[in-house]
Design a protein around this motif. Structure first.
Motif: not given
Length: 210
Positions: A30-53
């Motif tokens: 989960i951490i590694l997949k979430a990291q990829d989203i944070f890396w692309k979008k940044g912290y503020n633009a990433t939503t829980l929905s993004d992370i869940s997906k």
């Protein structure tokens, strides 16, 4: 040897170590997949929905596993970069030519994909995004860059003592210079996501380390 390469090594290692320990492995996944989203979008633009997906984990699972919610998950994503740094440190310590290895690490940035160029460095991105916004996350990222700086400084100092690095510039100055180069590259690669342009510019910057 780029961070992408080190990341691959880490994933393979974790997969072997976590065999038979599904809960720990699942958390790391989960951490590694979430990291990829944070890396692309940044912290503020990433939503829980993004992370869940991205992770396939529901909101309930995420909150149960990461009590601090999105912020805790982001912090643990940043801490993952420290693990990658430790892999890089080990590679440098075991290298017969650590300065050349460091140079290769920088030059290999030029060969990365356009997507990698556009997302840059998650650590440097975090410092920019979190300045005046979240001091805790900002300092987490700063600590990683400073730890990297110490690695460079100590390596340069050792090579100067051996006489394999001729530069008489103080090791601490050169260590900080490499961090300056790193931050600059991760802005430049967004403007010029071109292998040849980046290679020429990076090689030019590294001429000071000889």
């Amino acid at each position: 040897m780029s961070f992408s390469f080190l990341f691959t090594i880490f994933v393979v290692t974790i997969t072997k170590l976590m065999k038979g320990r599904p809960n720990i492995f699942r958390d790391q996944e989960i951490i590694l997949k979430a990291q990829d989203i944070f890396w692309k979008k940044g912290y503020n633009a990433t939503t829980l929905s993004d992370i869940s997906k991205a992770t396939g984990a529901g909101a309930g699972t995420l909150y149960h596993t990461f009590k601090g919610g999105k912020k805790e998950l982001f912090k643990r994503s940043l801490l993952q970069r420290k693990a990658d740094l430790n892999n890089f440190k080990t590679a440098i310590e075991n290298s017969e030519d650590p300065i050349e290895l460091i140079k290769e690490f920088f030059i290999n940035v030029a060969t990365e994909s356009k997507d990698d160029h556009f997302r840059g460095c998650i650590v440097a991105n975090t410092i920019v995004e979190m300045t005046f916004v979240d001091e805790e996350l900002e300092n987490e990222a700063i600590d990683i860059l400073k730890e990297t700086e110490r690695l460079y400084t100590n390596t340069i100092l050792e090579e100067q003592k051996k006489g394999t690095l001729k530069s008489e510039i103080e090791a601490s100055v050169l260590g900080r210079y490499l961090i300056t180069v790193w931050c600059g590259i991760n802005s430049l690669r967004r403007v010029y996501p071109n292998k040849e342009i980046l290679r020429i510019q990076i090689e030019l910057q590294l001429k000071l380390i000889n």
